[in-house]
Design a protein around this motif. Structure first.
Motif, short mmCIF file in Angstrom:
data_model
loop_
_atom_site.label_atom_id
_atom_site.label_comp_id
_atom_site.label_asym_id
_atom_site.label_seq_id
_atom_site.Cartn_x
_atom_site.Cartn_y
_atom_site.Cartn_z
N UNK A 129 0.82 -1.22 0.00
CA UNK A 129 0.00 0.00 0.00
C UNK A 129 0.86 1.27 0.00
N UNK A 130 2.13 1.13 0.38
CA UNK A 130 3.04 2.27 0.42
C UNK A 130 3.86 2.38 -0.87
N UNK A 131 3.56 1.54 -1.84
CA UNK A 131 4.38 1.51 -3.05
C UNK A 131 3.59 1.91 -4.29
N UNK A 132 4.35 2.36 -5.28
CA UNK A 132 3.80 2.70 -6.59
C UNK A 132 3.74 1.40 -7.40
N UNK A 133 2.57 0.80 -7.44
CA UNK A 133 2.42 -0.50 -8.11
C UNK A 133 1.76 -0.31 -9.48
N UNK A 134 2.20 -1.09 -10.44
CA UNK A 134 1.68 -1.00 -11.80
C UNK A 134 0.55 -1.99 -11.97
N UNK A 135 -0.64 -1.49 -12.24
CA UNK A 135 -1.83 -2.32 -12.35
C UNK A 135 -2.01 -2.86 -13.76
N UNK A 136 -2.61 -4.06 -13.84
CA UNK A 136 -3.01 -4.66 -15.11
C UNK A 136 -4.53 -4.56 -15.23
N UNK A 137 -4.99 -3.90 -16.30
CA UNK A 137 -6.42 -3.87 -16.58
C UNK A 137 -6.73 -4.89 -17.67
N UNK A 138 -7.69 -5.77 -17.37
CA UNK A 138 -8.06 -6.78 -18.35
C UNK A 138 -8.72 -6.09 -19.55
N UNK A 139 -8.20 -6.27 -20.76
CA UNK A 139 -8.78 -5.59 -21.92
C UNK A 139 -10.23 -5.98 -22.19
N UNK A 140 -10.60 -7.21 -21.83
CA UNK A 140 -11.96 -7.66 -22.15
C UNK A 140 -12.97 -7.28 -21.09
N UNK A 141 -12.68 -7.60 -19.83
CA UNK A 141 -13.66 -7.33 -18.76
C UNK A 141 -13.57 -5.91 -18.24
N UNK A 142 -12.41 -5.28 -18.40
CA UNK A 142 -12.25 -3.91 -17.92
C UNK A 142 -11.84 -3.80 -16.47
N UNK A 143 -11.81 -4.92 -15.73
CA UNK A 143 -11.45 -4.89 -14.33
C UNK A 143 -9.95 -4.87 -14.12
N UNK B 293 0.60 4.90 -10.15
CA UNK B 293 0.40 5.90 -11.19
C UNK B 293 0.04 5.31 -12.53
N UNK B 294 0.37 4.03 -12.74
CA UNK B 294 0.18 3.43 -14.06
C UNK B 294 -0.82 2.28 -14.04
N UNK B 295 -1.69 2.28 -15.03
CA UNK B 295 -2.57 1.14 -15.32
C UNK B 295 -2.35 0.80 -16.79
N UNK B 296 -1.93 -0.43 -17.06
CA UNK B 296 -1.63 -0.87 -18.42
C UNK B 296 -2.43 -2.13 -18.72
N UNK B 297 -2.51 -2.50 -20.00
CA UNK B 297 -3.38 -3.64 -20.34
C UNK B 297 -2.65 -4.79 -21.02
N UNK B 298 -1.30 -4.81 -20.94
CA UNK B 298 -0.60 -6.02 -21.38
C UNK B 298 0.73 -6.13 -20.67
N UNK B 299 1.24 -7.35 -20.60
CA UNK B 299 2.42 -7.65 -19.80
C UNK B 299 3.69 -7.02 -20.37
#
Length: 297
Positions: free
Chosen positions: A188-202, A222-228
């Motif tokens: 929770x104290x870190x800048x983590x890079x999220x993966x958004x599922x391209x199909x479901x949007x979650x 700060x970042x949300x991306x949709x592929x590895x």
């Protein structure tokens, strides 16, 4: 039913599924006007309207929807049986449509296909990258590739990889500015890079586990991306921590470009499986793909 009505049914089903006379005509190899005329003649024979037409769209009426649900699966079965007979030959031939996630496509599917495709020119594969748990029957795929615990019940599944290990990693430059997390709660104290599922949007919740204790951690950053591939690149650039398959991170860990943390919390998932409906007769092309991908310990 007169024999010519089978062609009418095929034309109707194609238009109803595509929701477009233009796309349906292209699939069937006929002109749009000829297809429209055939559908109107078919409706006249039946005495009921099957399609609602506007200037922008085509959709089945209630009667058309009923006909589509009842007849289309049976025609699909007939086509599948005919295709199976045509493919009863020594060499693999035909098309296999596969839905899979990006990681499995890049690390398992493509490395095998790049060797077999040149040697078998009549064998064709269509790959759809999809993070969702696709209904392969409803979406008319021949097979899917997912982790073992994600395979739907009632499917025939063949293991095509060893178990998959995950890793939480960050770059040396990132850890120069941030202390290493010692527990999942520290994330929770870190800048983590999220993966958004391209199909479901979650957003993907990081699935961590230690000594039987499982946590689905909702991280922020700060970042949300949709592929590895994007996520790996951003992590190497020092923009945050990420949670990715260990085999993707391993070359960079070995060279020192990435540092792994929370290793005891990173689980192994059952390896990837190729799966397909148990009741569907396997085509020669699908059988060849199964044999090509089958993982042997």
């Amino acid at each position: 039913m007169p024999r010519e009505n089978y062609n009418d049914l095929t034309a109707f089903i194609t238009v109803a599924r595509e929701r477009s006379f233009t796309r349906a005509a292209s699939q069937l190899g006929v002109s749009q006007s000829a297809l429209s005329h055939s559908i109107r003649a078919f409706e006249t024979k039946l005495g009921v309207r099957l399609l609602t037409r506007t200037t922008r769209s085509v959709s089945p009426t209630d009667a058309g929807e009923r006909l589509l649900r009842s007849v289309a699966p049976q025609l699909d079965e007939i086509e599948a049986e005919v295709a199976t007979i045509r493919e009863l030959q020594d060499k693999p031939a035909g098309l296999v449509r596969v839905t899979t996630a990006e990681h499995a496509a890049e690390t398992i599917l493509w490395p095998k296909l790049e060797h077999v495709l040149p040697a078998h020119p009549d064998f064709r594969v269509e790959v759809c990258i999809d993070y969702g748990l696709t209904d392969i029957v409803a979406d008319r795929f021949d097979a899917g590739i997912r982790l073992g615990h994600q395979v739907a019940k009632g499917m025939t599944a063949v293991r095509i990889s060893p178990d998959i290990s995950m890793a939480v990693v960050g770059s040396p430059s990132y850890f120069e500015r941030h202390a290493r997390p010692r527990s999942p709660h520290d994330l929770t104290q870190h800048n983590c890079i999220n993966l958004r599922f391209p199909t479901s949007g979650g957003l993907y919740a990081w699935e961590l586990e230690k000594d039987g204790s499982k946590l689905n951690v909702r991280v922020d950053g700060q970042l949300v991306l949709n592929n590895l591939s994007q996520i790996l690149g951003a992590t190497l650039a020092g923009l945050g921590l990420c949670f990715i398959p260990e085999d993707i991170a391993r070359p960079h860990i070995e060279t020192g470009r990435l540092k792994q943390v929370l290793k005891t919390w990173c689980p192994k998932f059952p390896g990837y499986h190729l799966y397909y409906p148990s009741r569907r007769h396997s085509s020669r092309a699908l059988s060849f793909l199964v044999e090509t991908l089958h993982h042997r310990k």
